[in-house]
Design a protein around this motif. Structure first.
Motif, PDB file in Angstrom:
ATOM      1  N   ASP A 713     -64.013   8.146  69.082  1.00  0.00           N
ATOM      2  CA  ASP A 713     -64.038   7.937  67.636  1.00  0.00           C
ATOM      3  C   ASP A 713     -65.249   8.635  67.018  1.00  0.00           C
ATOM      4  O   ASP A 713     -65.156   9.251  65.951  1.00  0.00           O
ATOM      5  CB  ASP A 713     -64.064   6.438  67.325  1.00  0.00           C
ATOM      6  N   GLN A 714     -66.409   8.549  67.698  1.00  0.00           N
ATOM      7  CA  GLN A 714     -67.600   9.235  67.199  1.00  0.00           C
ATOM      8  C   GLN A 714     -67.410  10.754  67.250  1.00  0.00           C
ATOM      9  O   GLN A 714     -67.815  11.472  66.333  1.00  0.00           O
ATOM     10  CB  GLN A 714     -68.820   8.817  68.024  1.00  0.00           C
ATOM     11  N   ALA A 715     -66.776  11.234  68.323  1.00  0.00           N
ATOM     12  CA  ALA A 715     -66.503  12.671  68.426  1.00  0.00           C
ATOM     13  C   ALA A 715     -65.574  13.124  67.307  1.00  0.00           C
ATOM     14  O   ALA A 715     -65.756  14.188  66.718  1.00  0.00           O
ATOM     15  CB  ALA A 715     -65.887  12.990  69.788  1.00  0.00           C
ATOM     16  N   ASP A 773     -75.538  14.134  65.173  1.00  0.00           N
ATOM     17  CA  ASP A 773     -75.744  13.195  66.275  1.00  0.00           C
ATOM     18  C   ASP A 773     -74.528  12.292  66.344  1.00  0.00           C
ATOM     19  O   ASP A 773     -74.422  11.320  65.583  1.00  0.00           O
ATOM     20  CB  ASP A 773     -77.008  12.364  66.045  1.00  0.00           C
ATOM     21  N   PRO A 774     -73.562  12.574  67.218  1.00  0.00           N
ATOM     22  CA  PRO A 774     -72.326  11.774  67.239  1.00  0.00           C
ATOM     23  C   PRO A 774     -72.569  10.307  67.575  1.00  0.00           C
ATOM     24  O   PRO A 774     -71.827   9.434  67.142  1.00  0.00           O
ATOM     25  CB  PRO A 774     -71.473  12.468  68.314  1.00  0.00           C
ATOM     26  N   GLY A 775     -73.614  10.046  68.345  1.00  0.00           N
ATOM     27  CA  GLY A 775     -73.911   8.653  68.697  1.00  0.00           C
ATOM     28  C   GLY A 775     -74.297   7.812  67.503  1.00  0.00           C
ATOM     29  O   GLY A 775     -74.242   6.584  67.559  1.00  0.00           O
ATOM     30  N   ALA A 776     -74.709   8.461  66.409  1.00  0.00           N
ATOM     31  CA  ALA A 776     -75.126   7.723  65.207  1.00  0.00           C
ATOM     32  C   ALA A 776     -73.988   7.561  64.212  1.00  0.00           C
ATOM     33  O   ALA A 776     -74.166   6.952  63.158  1.00  0.00           O
ATOM     34  CB  ALA A 776     -76.289   8.437  64.533  1.00  0.00           C
ATOM     35  N   LEU A 777     -72.824   8.127  64.518  1.00  0.00           N
ATOM     36  CA  LEU A 777     -71.716   8.080  63.561  1.00  0.00           C
ATOM     37  C   LEU A 777     -70.971   6.761  63.648  1.00  0.00           C
ATOM     38  O   LEU A 777     -70.895   6.160  64.711  1.00  0.00           O
ATOM     39  CB  LEU A 777     -70.745   9.247  63.823  1.00  0.00           C
TER      40      LEU A 777
END
Length: 777
Positions: A713-715, A773-777
């Motif tokens: 989902d973040q990607a 930063d995908p981890g922050a999305l």
């Protein structure tokens, strides 16, 4: 003398025979032998296992009798959420659903759907690993359920071991547990004879049976399971269609409802619906409608989801059951936004097997339209799990002392005035954030995962903080001290420190999430994000007039009014100022969208003003566009409409300028247009000269496999920020497939089609290159 090998073979032979008979009986609905013959072999196997305990296996029919009681159920996090379905109630609504499917897929001709009865039971998930049942869980809230494995093992139509030669390494099955009518009647007879509580309906009985801590009780209940979908499949090739998936489940020994059909086009769906409705009373289980699902899995993936429901499926609900009862009174409930909802206090009555004592009356307009009075005999409507409602009164049964129902003058919670604007359906408490009913729910919403995501601030802690008068508004959260929190029941120093740290972490949040967290009426996550993207910063949104708000995607009249009303309320503004004073910092780039700013023309403002009530009736949009092209600014328009200014511009009919002059003079419309024009100019000055093209604009990406450094989902969000469309299936038009670990059929299809493939490292490198930063999305 019989050796152990012979005994083992004998036990295996008995198990195979009994399991095969169960499969014939429960899955194929084709009993092979009389019950007495099954019972004879069952007793033989049980005696053999009791004499030789080492022969007992997990898939033995004797292992369905239940186990020692549990202290409590463990929680299960669903790896794939168990979603709900949207509903349709009328044939025209179904046709609209079918039309949306055609439009989204851009296909012609009839679409193949799978149609099946909507069972009125309890949804569960079954997880099989290498063919063996290892876990069963309830749906719960869709994200988290309860582990009911021991209870599910007692249901005879739940295979303990899958059948067949090609068994998946991992299979998660979704389905419904129901209690047949005949079994329900016998259960209630036994309950009554034993002096125990009888169940209101088969659904309650099924749910109560599955949630027994003592699985031996569950084993005595007549429960049945019907599979309707797969959530996970590993180790075998995924079928191409939903109907193919159901056939695969049948082959593995899982029961699928025999009424399931593949229908071509909406007309066949309606034939199926009305056929099932006609035979509803002849079925041995409760259903409350029919479910339709697009058959093609590729099309399901293309259609995707909206909120928590799939776009490719809907439930066609049956007409509700109705009963008569007496209205004893009306209570007024106050919701999170201050809206007052009348709730009928009824003489208890059984509707569809459920005892109903309260029902919604919607609003005061509906009460007056139906002429409902306290003391009336009324008709109560209930459809499945839909909240019961009063739909009409029986005037001929009205008593002489029946009382008229009116809006209360003051809020029943805080005593503040009740306000109902002109043309407004809903009446609201003016207490805002001081009203206890709104206060708690506003704080809970603000702290929720999809809003500010304040870890550890759950509903019970919010209630405790409010009860102890430590907080009164959302801004007070950021004024809390660790020692205050530590003093609460079931809280300690570490928990308090963690909460204060979580509050500090939440101070930097995207502007869109901050707007959503404020709980503005009718503002969901997508609309909040659109507001943030269009205006660029919080201050501008707070000042934005409704004329400009109507240019934001997904913002219509009611939403624009709600936003304007929220920021016009002094209490709300004070709370926002309080948040900012505590260093809560909504993150944005400060730039309005160039595309949005380009729409803020005089033509748009005139058309929006007309929608908002400016008296331009009879002047069409084309005439307004002609006026805007001629005059360019509000000042020029005012001058052109002034008395003695001359004839109408070319293309504008006679009398329009006179009407425009009158409209500008009414209700301060000239000043309101000037205010909107001034803000549009301000936005124009701040907006980038042109919208920047995004690096992946026009590309279609597909994600597959397991990603380790961030979620899919973040990607997906990261790729969308770069301009890519993220699809659910691979085709010749796919630009790139990003493949994580254990990628399956999508990767194989990409390789077969020659579609370029990248791994997780390359995807991360792409994000890093563009500062995402995908981890922050």
């Amino acid at each position: 003398m019989t050796n152990n090998n012979d005994l083992s073979q004998k036990a295996q032979s008995l198990r195979d025979q009994l399991n095969d008979w169960s499969y014939r009986y429960y899955v194929l609905d084709d009993p092979a032998v009389p019950d007495a013959e099954y019972d004879r072999l069952y007793r033989e196997l049980k005696a053999l296992e009791e004499a030789n305990p080492e022969l007992v296996t997990a898939d033995s029919p004797t292992q369905r009798v239940g186990d020692v009681p549990l202290d409590a159920f463990d929680q299960v996090q669903h790896e794939v959420p168990m979603l709900s379905l949207d509903n349709v109630f009328e044939d025209d609504e179904l046709r609209a659903f079918d039309k949306r499917i055609h439009e989204r897929l851009d296909v012609a001709g009839d679409i193949a759907y799978v149609a099946e009865p909507k069972l009125d039971g309890l949804a569960i998930s079954l997880l099989y690993e290498n063919g063996e049942l290892v876990r069963a869980a309830t749906r719960g809230d869709g994200q988290t359920g309860e582990n009911i494995t021991t209870n599910a093992r007692t249901i005879r139509s739940v295979p303990l071991m899958l059948r067949g030669d090609t068994i998946p390494a991992r299979l998660e099955v979704r389905g419904e547990v129901v209690m047949p009518h005949a079994g329900f009647a016998k259960l209630n007879e036994r309950q009554e004879a034993a002096g125990q509580k009888v169940f209101a309906n088969p659904r309650n009985a099924a749910a109560g049976s599955l949630r027994q801590l003592d699985s031996r009780i569950t084993a005595e209940r007549p429960l049945e399971f019907y599979a309707y979908s797969m959530a996970q499949l590993e180790g075998v090739e995924e079928p191409e269609t939903h109907s193919g998936m159901l056939e695969m489940l049948r082959q593995w020994g899982l029961r699928v409802n025999p009424e399931v059909r593949v229908c071509s086009g909406v007309d066949e769906l309606l034939v199926f619906y009305h056929g099932i409705l006609d035979k509803r009373d002849k079925l041995d289980y409760d259903i409350d409608g029919v479910v339709y699902k697009v058959d093609s899995f590729d099309w399901q993936r293309d259609l995707g989801f909206v909120s928590r429901a799939p776009r490719w499926a809907t439930a066609h609900k049956f007409p509700a059951q109705e009963e008569l009862t007496v209205l004893n009174g009306v209570d007024w409930q106050v919701g999170r936004t201050g809206a007052l909802t009348p709730v009928a206090r009824l003489e208890p009555v059984s509707v569809g097997g459920v005892t109903v004592s309260n029902a919604t009356l919607h609003n005061i307009d509906e009460i007056q339209r139906l002429d409902i009075r306290v003391g009336d005999t009324v008709v109560v409507y209930r459809a499945g799990d839909v909240i019961p409602k009063v739909v009409r009164t029986i005037p001929e049964r009205r008593p002489a002392d029946a009382e008229t129902i009116s809006l209360p003058a003051n809020c029943p919670v805080c005593g503040s005035d009740i306000l109902r604007g002109d043309g407004e359906v809903v009446a609201r408490c003016t207490g805002g954030l001081i009203c206890g009913a709104q206060q708690r729910e506003a704080i809970k919403h603000f702290a929720s995962r999809r809003a500010m995501d304040i870890d550890g601030l759950g509903d019970k802690l919010v209630d405790a903080l409010v009860d102890q008068e430590l907080i009164a508004t959302i801004a007070d959260l950021y004024r809390l001290k660790a020692e205050q929190v530590a003093g609460l029941e079931r809280m300690g120093e570490k928990s308090a420190d963690n909460l204060i740290a979580a509050l500090e972490d939440s101070k930097k949040v995207s502007l869109g999430r901050f707007l959503f967290a404020l709980g503005i009426l009718q503002i969901g996550e997508e609309t909040a994000k659109n507001l943030a993207d269009c205006f660029g910063d919080l201050d501008t949104i707070r000042r934005a007039p409704p004329i400009l708000l109507l240019a934001v995607p997904d913002v219509g009249m009611e939403v624009a009014k709600a936003i304007g009303a929220f920021f016009a309320e002094a209490d709300n503004e004070a709370v926002i100022d309080g948040l900012l004073a505590e260093r809560v910092s909504p993150q944005s780039d400060g730039q309005p969208s160039a595309g949005f700013v380009s729409t803020l023309t005089l033509a748009h403002m005139l058309k929006s003003a007309k929608r908002l009530g400016m008296n331009l009736e009879g002047i069409g949009d084309k005439s307004l566009e002609t006026l805007a092209s001629h005059y360019k600014t509000v000042a020029e328009l005012v001058a052109g409409a002034a008395e003695g200014a001359g004839a109408e511009p070319k293309g504008v009919r006679s009398g329009v300028m006179l009407q425009l002059r009158k409209a500008l003079a009414e209700d301060n419309w000239q000043a309101r247009l000037e205010q909107a024009e001034a803000m549009a100019a301000e936005l124009q000055a701040r907006a980038p000269e042109q919208a920047e093209s995004k690096p992946l604009e026009g590309q279609t990406w597909v994600l597959t496999g397991t990603l380790e450094q961030f979620t899919r989902d973040q990607a997906k969000k990261g790729l969308q920020q770069l301009g890519a469309k993220v699809a659910g299936s691979v085709s010749k038009n796919t630009s790139m497939v990003a493949a994580g670990a254990s990628a399956g059929s999508k990767l194989a299809k990409a390789e077969a089609l020659g579609v370029e493939v990248c791994d997780e490292a390359a995807l991360l490198s792409l994000f890093n290159e563009h500062g995402i930063d995908p981890g922050a999305l």
